[in-house]
Structures are given as structure tokens and as C-alpha cells.
Design an enzyme around this catalytic site. Structure first.
Site, PDB file in Angstrom:
ATOM      1  N   LYS A  21      -3.743 -42.358 -32.551  1.00  0.00           N
ATOM      2  CA  LYS A  21      -3.240 -41.284 -31.689  1.00  0.00           C
ATOM      3  C   LYS A  21      -3.212 -39.952 -32.441  1.00  0.00           C
ATOM      4  O   LYS A  21      -3.683 -38.933 -31.925  1.00  0.00           O
ATOM      5  CB  LYS A  21      -1.831 -41.663 -31.183  1.00  0.00           C
ATOM      6  CG  LYS A  21      -1.187 -40.614 -30.281  1.00  0.00           C
ATOM      7  CD  LYS A  21      -0.117 -41.229 -29.399  1.00  0.00           C
ATOM      8  CE  LYS A  21       1.206 -41.449 -30.102  1.00  0.00           C
ATOM      9  NZ  LYS A  21       1.959 -40.200 -30.365  1.00  0.00           N
ATOM     10  N   SER A  22      -2.675 -39.948 -33.648  1.00  0.00           N
ATOM     11  CA  SER A  22      -2.573 -38.688 -34.407  1.00  0.00           C
ATOM     12  C   SER A  22      -3.956 -38.097 -34.658  1.00  0.00           C
ATOM     13  O   SER A  22      -4.165 -36.892 -34.516  1.00  0.00           O
ATOM     14  CB  SER A  22      -1.899 -38.947 -35.759  1.00  0.00           C
ATOM     15  OG  SER A  22      -0.571 -39.330 -35.572  1.00  0.00           O
ATOM     16  N   ARG A  26      -5.796 -34.548 -33.023  1.00  0.00           N
ATOM     17  CA  ARG A  26      -6.309 -33.521 -33.927  1.00  0.00           C
ATOM     18  C   ARG A  26      -7.812 -33.303 -33.715  1.00  0.00           C
ATOM     19  O   ARG A  26      -8.293 -32.177 -33.796  1.00  0.00           O
ATOM     20  CB  ARG A  26      -6.001 -33.918 -35.381  1.00  0.00           C
ATOM     21  CG  ARG A  26      -4.501 -33.736 -35.711  1.00  0.00           C
ATOM     22  CD  ARG A  26      -4.095 -34.542 -36.927  1.00  0.00           C
ATOM     23  NE  ARG A  26      -2.728 -34.251 -37.368  1.00  0.00           N
ATOM     24  CZ  ARG A  26      -1.616 -34.774 -36.832  1.00  0.00           C
ATOM     25  NH1 ARG A  26      -1.704 -35.601 -35.792  1.00  0.00           N
ATOM     26  NH2 ARG A  26      -0.420 -34.467 -37.305  1.00  0.00           N
ATOM     27  N   GLY A  93       4.899 -35.063 -27.943  1.00  0.00           N
ATOM     28  CA  GLY A  93       5.460 -34.181 -28.969  1.00  0.00           C
ATOM     29  C   GLY A  93       4.370 -33.589 -29.846  1.00  0.00           C
ATOM     30  O   GLY A  93       4.431 -32.427 -30.246  1.00  0.00           O
ATOM     31  N   ARG A 121      13.657 -32.877 -26.501  1.00  0.00           N
ATOM     32  CA  ARG A 121      13.368 -33.037 -27.931  1.00  0.00           C
ATOM     33  C   ARG A 121      13.422 -31.686 -28.645  1.00  0.00           C
ATOM     34  O   ARG A 121      13.054 -30.661 -28.079  1.00  0.00           O
ATOM     35  CB  ARG A 121      12.007 -33.721 -28.111  1.00  0.00           C
ATOM     36  CG  ARG A 121      12.034 -35.131 -27.537  1.00  0.00           C
ATOM     37  CD  ARG A 121      10.727 -35.847 -27.688  1.00  0.00           C
ATOM     38  NE  ARG A 121      10.422 -36.127 -29.088  1.00  0.00           N
ATOM     39  CZ  ARG A 121       9.272 -36.681 -29.487  1.00  0.00           C
ATOM     40  NH1 ARG A 121       8.350 -36.984 -28.612  1.00  0.00           N
ATOM     41  NH2 ARG A 121       9.080 -36.916 -30.762  1.00  0.00           N
ATOM     42  N   GLN A 168       4.317 -33.163 -37.539  1.00  0.00           N
ATOM     43  CA  GLN A 168       4.133 -32.231 -36.416  1.00  0.00           C
ATOM     44  C   GLN A 168       4.534 -30.819 -36.832  1.00  0.00           C
ATOM     45  O   GLN A 168       3.848 -29.846 -36.505  1.00  0.00           O
ATOM     46  CB  GLN A 168       4.937 -32.705 -35.204  1.00  0.00           C
ATOM     47  CG  GLN A 168       4.382 -34.011 -34.644  1.00  0.00           C
ATOM     48  CD  GLN A 168       5.167 -34.564 -33.473  1.00  0.00           C
ATOM     49  OE1 GLN A 168       6.203 -34.007 -33.097  1.00  0.00           O
ATOM     50  NE2 GLN A 168       4.703 -35.667 -32.906  1.00  0.00           N
ATOM     51  N   ASP A 314       7.095 -44.581 -36.859  1.00  0.00           N
ATOM     52  CA  ASP A 314       6.799 -45.050 -35.501  1.00  0.00           C
ATOM     53  C   ASP A 314       6.844 -46.576 -35.382  1.00  0.00           C
ATOM     54  O   ASP A 314       6.850 -47.118 -34.276  1.00  0.00           O
ATOM     55  CB  ASP A 314       5.412 -44.562 -35.052  1.00  0.00           C
ATOM     56  CG  ASP A 314       5.387 -43.050 -34.835  1.00  0.00           C
ATOM     57  OD1 ASP A 314       6.468 -42.459 -34.662  1.00  0.00           O
ATOM     58  OD2 ASP A 314       4.286 -42.471 -34.845  1.00  0.00           O
ATOM     59  N   ARG A 387       6.846 -47.295 -27.352  1.00  0.00           N
ATOM     60  CA  ARG A 387       7.028 -48.209 -28.489  1.00  0.00           C
ATOM     61  C   ARG A 387       8.209 -49.161 -28.277  1.00  0.00           C
ATOM     62  O   ARG A 387       8.246 -50.254 -28.836  1.00  0.00           O
ATOM     63  CB  ARG A 387       7.166 -47.419 -29.783  1.00  0.00           C
ATOM     64  CG  ARG A 387       5.927 -46.552 -30.064  1.00  0.00           C
ATOM     65  CD  ARG A 387       5.737 -46.211 -31.507  1.00  0.00           C
ATOM     66  NE  ARG A 387       4.929 -45.018 -31.680  1.00  0.00           N
ATOM     67  CZ  ARG A 387       3.597 -44.984 -31.635  1.00  0.00           C
ATOM     68  NH1 ARG A 387       2.910 -46.084 -31.409  1.00  0.00           N
ATOM     69  NH2 ARG A 387       2.947 -43.842 -31.807  1.00  0.00           N
TER      70      ARG A 387
HETATM   71  C1  S3P Z   1       2.928 -37.475 -35.443  1.00  0.00           C
HETATM   72  C2  S3P Z   1       3.971 -37.296 -36.311  1.00  0.00           C
HETATM   73  C3  S3P Z   1       5.218 -38.079 -36.224  1.00  0.00           C
HETATM   74  C4  S3P Z   1       5.059 -39.316 -35.372  1.00  0.00           C
HETATM   75  C5  S3P Z   1       4.346 -39.032 -34.090  1.00  0.00           C
HETATM   76  C6  S3P Z   1       2.960 -38.481 -34.361  1.00  0.00           C
HETATM   77  C7  S3P Z   1       1.731 -36.633 -35.598  1.00  0.00           C
HETATM   78  O1  S3P Z   1       6.216 -37.274 -35.645  1.00  0.00           O
HETATM   79  O2  S3P Z   1       6.319 -39.890 -35.104  1.00  0.00           O
HETATM   80  O3  S3P Z   1       4.212 -40.203 -33.311  1.00  0.00           O
HETATM   81  O4  S3P Z   1       0.674 -36.966 -35.026  1.00  0.00           O
HETATM   82  O5  S3P Z   1       1.805 -35.630 -36.311  1.00  0.00           O
HETATM   83  P1  S3P Z   1       7.139 -36.258 -36.511  1.00  0.00           P
HETATM   84  O6  S3P Z   1       6.284 -35.155 -36.977  1.00  0.00           O
HETATM   85  O7  S3P Z   1       8.192 -35.803 -35.545  1.00  0.00           O
HETATM   86  O8  S3P Z   1       7.699 -37.078 -37.623  1.00  0.00           O
END
Ligand code: S3P
Length: 425
Positions: A21-22, A26, A93, A121, A168, A314, A387
Site C-alpha cells: 500500500k505505501s 507513492r 491517511g 485523525r 506520513q 500496522d 486491519r
Molecule cells: C504509512 C505510514 C504509517 C502507516 C500507514 C502507512 C505510509 O503511518 O501506519 O499505514 O505509507 O507512510 P504513520 O506515518 O502515521 O506512522
């Protein structure tokens, strides 16, 4: 939708899991602000990443999706166009926090919002550093919360000691730093995932890390690249735990990203006596990839805290499920960040897993789990948190009776094929 989960034994399977996902977020975001066409394979077509695509399309970026292949027609660092309507990030987020870094530096104004969870959030964590860079960003209805209004302006580089280990936050500042005048320096209390540093450099950025300080120089342009997204270790974690807690099981999970900033779950499960092998390690686009093999194991309790937490943040909901099947008392600490995820994952995991018979105590910064209690099926409220739903499903595989998960479709956020894979096991 309510999903029914029944116990399963002797799981023997080789599975593929969807893209990270991350990295998927990106790849399209950076591709959009790079010059040229970025080809992405293995893209996660979960709702969160589709929200990112939707926002980029509203700013004039052409994106073609064909299964898990995505083609982004990038328009360069200054190629985004003013959106005609509010950008909607859904539950994501990562979308709202990362894209705000880009939007702060544009020559147009815009507004961003998301679902009920997103609007609760904390956004001050990005508003504070971006404002220091000169950004004009604020909560429209409530200070520090979405909906956000951003008035694009010129930015300057800063030194920022982030109080939270959040990729993030770091990524939002790094994206803004590409446009800023002067260098930007960032430190964080513990190292968070570094996919942005790796991928931005791959696209031509100038970001380096020296003695824990991340230093970014502004650039004139980023340039398109091909990206192969590895499987998401956060999704693999559900099947790792399933294999460990079910008797006579053996699971191989193919093509999983094992960037060292993400492998805390493997380390923690190994500390807990989990039999896990890393097979066939390789690299792709600067990211380490492997196949993961797990065998049923006699798990033992452990104390999990400190620097490992951002490396498995996560995965803590499913780690809590593993701890129920471990002998002894597992303590998870230094994890207060769980309270500001898609739901308050400390309170919610305690409440929901307790319904199944687990012995979990909520603490200020984590939980204490006394292992060895037998689980029984129950009706689980997922709190629309993907999750939570998937962790409860894994617990359901090892429970007497039937587990019913409410709002079970929330798994579509990060893992649309989760129940299909579960059923095929
Ligand atoms: C993520 C960073 C994490 C993670 C989220 C994805 C990202 O959050 O929990 O699922 O892709 O940068 P935080 O930056 O709030 O720790």
C-alpha cells in the site's frame, strides 16, 4: 456486509498477496509530479490507493489502470492543475498527509476532505512542519483536522525534529522540500519506513541520510521510472500469523517486500519462537523482496516496544492475535500511535478480541495479552477498520464456532482479495 469465519486446521498453501500500500500510493503520486510516463506493475487496487489516483486525476493527471498495471502520464513538478472540486481522500491517511506536502507548494488553492475516520485523525502533525516551511494550511471546520484548506505558496527549507516516528509526516515534509528554497533537515525519534526516500531518489531527487538526519535538496524536476510493487508485508502478516497458530500448517507467501523499516513483524514473531524462513531474497527498484515461509509454532510471550514499534505499527492488531496463542504474558508498549490509526486500535482490539474470550488489558501505550485462553466465535464490530476486520478473521480461524465480522467489506481499503485467499486456504 457480515462475513462468517469458521475454524480451519492444517493450512498448507502457497499464496500471492497484493501490492504494498505505501509503495503503491507513492508510485502514482511521485509519477504524477515526474516528467514522462511511469509504468507501475503490481499496483494495489485497494480503495486507499484508488483515492490517491482519484485526487491526482482531479488535478489533470491522466492515469490508466489495467488490472494491477497502472500507467501515469506525469506532468512534472509544476504540472498539476487546480482541482475544480474538493479532493476526497476516503479513509486514507497516507493520501491526505503526503499530498498536502505537494499541494502546499502549488500556485493554486484547494480543499481536501475524507470520511468520518479521516476527519478525526490528527493533521497538526503535518500542519506544524509545513507551516514552518511557509505553507498556508489549516483545518476549515476544526483546528488541526480535515477538511483542510491549502493556499499554495513559495516554501523554504527547514530543520524539523519530528516528535513522532511517522513516515506520513516525514514524506509530507520531503515532498514539500522538493519545491522549497534551501535544504530541509528532518529527524525522527525512531526510524519510520523509508519508501519515500528510496523512490524519490529513484525518480531523481537528492535525499540522503547522515547520522539519522534526513537531508533533502530541492530539485528542478523528477523523471518517470518503471516501478514493480512488491507484495505488502502488512497484508502477508495476517497469513504469517494464521500459519503459526494453526496446527500442522505450512504457508509460503510469495514476493513480499522486506524493506528493513517494515520487517518488525518478522523479528517480533521470531522472538516469540515463530518458525519463519526468508527464501530467495532479491531487490527491485531499491526495495528488498523475498518469499516468506511459515510453519505452525509453539509461540512464547514477549515484550515488544521501543524502536521496533514503527517497524511493525500496522501489524500490531494481528500480533495481538498471535499473542493470544503464545504461552505467557505479552506486553506491547510504546505504541500510543495506535490510538490515532483508522480506529483507536488499542481500545478496539481489546474490546473485540475480548468478546472471543481473549484476556487483553488496555494500557496507555499498548496492551498486555495473557496467552493460552481458548477462543470462541463472536460477533465482531470491525469499526470499519480494515486491519481490525482481518485480525479478527485470523482469530476466527482458530476459534470454536462461527465468528461474524460486521462491516467486513472494509478490507477493501488495503486487501480486496483477503476473504478469497482465506477461503482458498
Ligand atoms: C504509512 C505510514 C504509517 C502507516 C500507514 C502507512 C505510509 O503511518 O501506519 O499505514 O505509507 O507512510 P504513520 O506515518 O502515521 O506512522
Amino acid at each position: 456486509m457480515i462475513k462468517e469465519i469458521k475454524a480451519k486446521e492444517k493450512i498448507n498453501a502457497t499464496i500471492n498477496i497484493p501490492g504494498d500500500k505505501s509503495i503503491s500510493h507513492r508510485s502514482v503520486m511521485f509519477g504524477a509530479i515526474a516528467k514522462g510516463d511511469t509504468h507501475i506493475s503490481g499496483f494495489l487496487t485497494g480503495e486507499d490507493c484508488l483515492s490517491t489516483i482519484d485526487c491526482l486525476k482531479k488535478m489533470g493527471i491522466e492515469i490508466e489502470i489495467n488490472g494491477t498495471d497502472v500507467l501515469v502520464h506525469g506532468r512534472g513538478l509544476n504540472g498539476l492543475q487546480a482541482p475544480k472540486e474538493r479532493l476526497y481522500v476516503g479513509n486514507s491517511g497516507t493520501t491526505i498527509r503526503l499530498i498536502s506536502g505537494i499541494l502546499s507548494a502549488q500556485s493554486f488553492n484547494c480543499e481536501l476532505t475524507g470520511d468520518a475516520s479521516i476527519c478525526k485523525r490528527p493533521m497538526n502533525r503535518i500542519i506544524t512542519p509545513l507551516s514552518k516551511m511557509g505553507a498556508r494550511i489549516k483545518g476549515i471546520e476544526n483546528d488541526g483536522y480535515a477538511p483542510l484548506r491549502i493556499e499554495g505558496t513559495k516554501l523554504k527549507g527547514i530543520r524539523y525534529d519530528s516528535p513522532v516516528a511517522s513516515a506520513q509526516v516525514k514524506s509530507s515534509v520531503l515532498l514539500a522540500s522538493l519545491y522549497a528554497e534551501g535544504e530541509t533537515y528532518i529527524t525522527e525519534p525512531a526510524r519510520s519506513r523509508d519508501h519515500s526516500e528510496i523512490m524519490l531518489n529513484y525518480f531523481g531527487a537528492d535525499i540522503r541520510t547522515e547520522n539519522g538526519v534526513i537531508i533533502s535538496k530541492p530539485v528542478k524536476e523528477l523523471y518517470a521510472k518503471d516501478i514493480n510493487v512488491p507484495g505488502d508485508i502488512s497484508s502477508a502478516a495476517f497469513f504469517m500469523v494464521a500459519g503459526l497458530i494453526r496446527k500442522d500448517s505450512h504457508i509460503i507467501i510469495k514476493n513480499v517486500g522486506i524493506n528493513p523499516t517494515r520487517t518488525g513483524i518478522i523479528d517480533a514473531l521470531k522472538i516469540m519462537n515463530g518458525k519463519i524462513n526468508i527464501l530467495n531474497e532479491r531487490t527491485s527498484g531499491g526495495e528488498a523482496v523475498t518469499d516468506i515461509e511459515v510453519f505452525s509454532s509453539e509461540l512464547k510471550a514477549a515484550e515488544i516496544g521501543g524502536e521496533i514499534i514503527p517497524r511493525l505499527i500496522d501489524e500490531i492488531p494481528v500480533l495481538a492475535v498471535a499473542a493470544i496463542f503464545a504461552e505467557g504474558k505479552t506486553i506491547i508498549k510504546d505504541a500510543e500511535e495506535l490510538k490515532v490509526k483508522e480506529s483507536n486500535r488499542i481500545a478496539v482490539m481489546k474490546k473485540e478480541l475480548s468478546k472471543m474470550g481473549a484476556d487483553i488489558e488496555e494500557t496507555d501505550d499498548g496492551m498486555i495479552i495473557r496467552g493460552g485462553t481458548a477462543l470462541h466465535g463472536a460477533v465482531i464490530d470491525s469499526h470499519k477498520d480494515h486491519r481490525v476486520a482481518m485480525s479478527a478473521a485470523v482469530a476466527g480461524l482458530a476459534s470454536d464456532g462461527v465468528t461474524r465480522i460486521e462491516d467486513a467489506e472494509c478490507v477493501n481499503i488495503s486487501f480486496p482479495s483477503f476473504y478469497d485467499i482465506l477461503e482458498k486456504l
